[in-house]
Enzyme design. Structure first.
Site, short mmCIF file in Angstrom:
data_model
loop_
_atom_site.label_atom_id
_atom_site.label_comp_id
_atom_site.label_asym_id
_atom_site.label_seq_id
_atom_site.Cartn_x
_atom_site.Cartn_y
_atom_site.Cartn_z
N PHE A 88 15.64 50.33 19.46
CA PHE A 88 16.90 51.02 19.24
C PHE A 88 18.05 50.18 19.79
O PHE A 88 17.99 49.68 20.91
CB PHE A 88 16.85 52.38 19.94
N ASN A 187 17.54 58.68 27.40
CA ASN A 187 18.10 58.84 26.05
C ASN A 187 16.90 58.95 25.11
O ASN A 187 16.50 57.99 24.47
CB ASN A 187 18.97 57.63 25.69
N PRO A 188 16.31 60.15 25.03
CA PRO A 188 15.08 60.32 24.25
C PRO A 188 15.39 60.51 22.76
O PRO A 188 16.55 60.71 22.38
CB PRO A 188 14.50 61.61 24.84
#
Length: 284
Positions: A88, A187-188
């Site tokens: 990400f 920050n899942p």
């Protein structure tokens, strides 16, 4: 005006027509990467040194491939991180979450705070905390093998020996630290199944495992973070969890007083949208 600056102007127009949000900046970043200079030095590139690979990068960005995949770098607070397919790309809104955590840690009366970053991805949050909080020990957790490899590279470059990477699932990670952490941050994945991100850079290039949460509302990973934080934190420790801008209320409710949470707050990003929830554990 040099030949390269002329080409950057043409590239800016092409990127703007393709809908790229920051066409001039992106054109300059690609040019700087290709020519091995800083953006402030682009005017110094000789016409004879122009590299046609610039236009290859522009074409990739025109198709909405993330700029960070083209340059191989993402900037996060004071860090330049290696990123690419499989991890990400950290976003500016997450810098606000990391900033809140750094401020809390600096305010604590703890000589060497223990921090856990659940689902570290590229390592952006963990490394920022290690860089900006003197004597902090940071444990970064990442179960996805592709993201783990990117995190390992960045931690080797920036970790200063104070970031420890663990190939574990955030739901049951680090039992050896139960009751010892001063702060847990995450920050899942939280996008609900079936929802489609608007930005093609996110939709088509970020790994789906980092985007889409489990459960009908996409918040099962946030619930797992809450349980893990409750297990890891010492009394008085803090948690911070990022979420989508429309999820502020349901995430707030996950951190219930019945489970020992106090001072639960919904907090906003720089666009004044709900972006993360914070709470303090187990102290009146």
């Amino acid at each position: 005006m040099t030949f390269l600056l002329d080409e950057i102007a043409l590239a800016t127009a092409r990127l703007a027509e393709a809908g790229v949000p920051s066409p001039r900046t992106d054109a300059e970043e690609i040019a700087a990467c290709v020519h091995g200079v800083r953006r402030s030095e682009l005017h110094m590139v000789k016409d004879s040194d122009f590299d046609a690979l610039f236009w290859e990068g522009v074409a990739r960005r025109e198709s909405r491939e993330p700029l960070q995949h083209i340059t191989g770098r993402a900037y996060f607070r004071y860090l330049s991180l290696e990123v690419g397919p499989g991890v990400f790309v950290p976003r500016p809104e997450t810098e606000v979450v990391a900033g809140w955590a750094i401020e809390r840690l600096r305010e604590m009366d703890v000589a060497s705070p223990v921090v856990v970053d659940l689902g570290t991805g590229s390592g952006a949050i963990a490394l920022s905390i290690a860089q900006e909080v003197a004597l902090a020990t940071v444990h970064a957790v990442e179960v996805d093998p592709d993201a783990y490899r990117w995190a390992k590279r960045n931690i080797l470059e920036h970790g200063q020996g104070r970031v420890h990477l663990h190939p574990e699932d955030l739901a049951d990670a680090l039992s050896e630290l139960n009751g010892q952490a001063d702060l847990v941050i995450s920050n899942p994945p939280y996008i609900p199944p079936g929802a489609i991100p608007r930005d093609p850079e996110v939709r088509d290039y970020d790994p789906h495992r980092a985007l889409y949460g489990s459960g009908s509302d996409g918040l099962d990973e946030v619930r797992a973070v809450e349980r893990t934080a409750r297990r890891l934190l010492r009394p008085g420790g803090f948690v911070a969890v990022e979420h989508a801008d429309q999820q502020g209320t349901p995430v707030y409710l996950i951190f219930s007083e019945d489970n020992g949470w106090r001072d639960v707050r919904s907090r906003q990003d720089l666009t004044r949208r709900d972006r993360f929830v914070t709470a303090r554990f187990g102290q009146e």
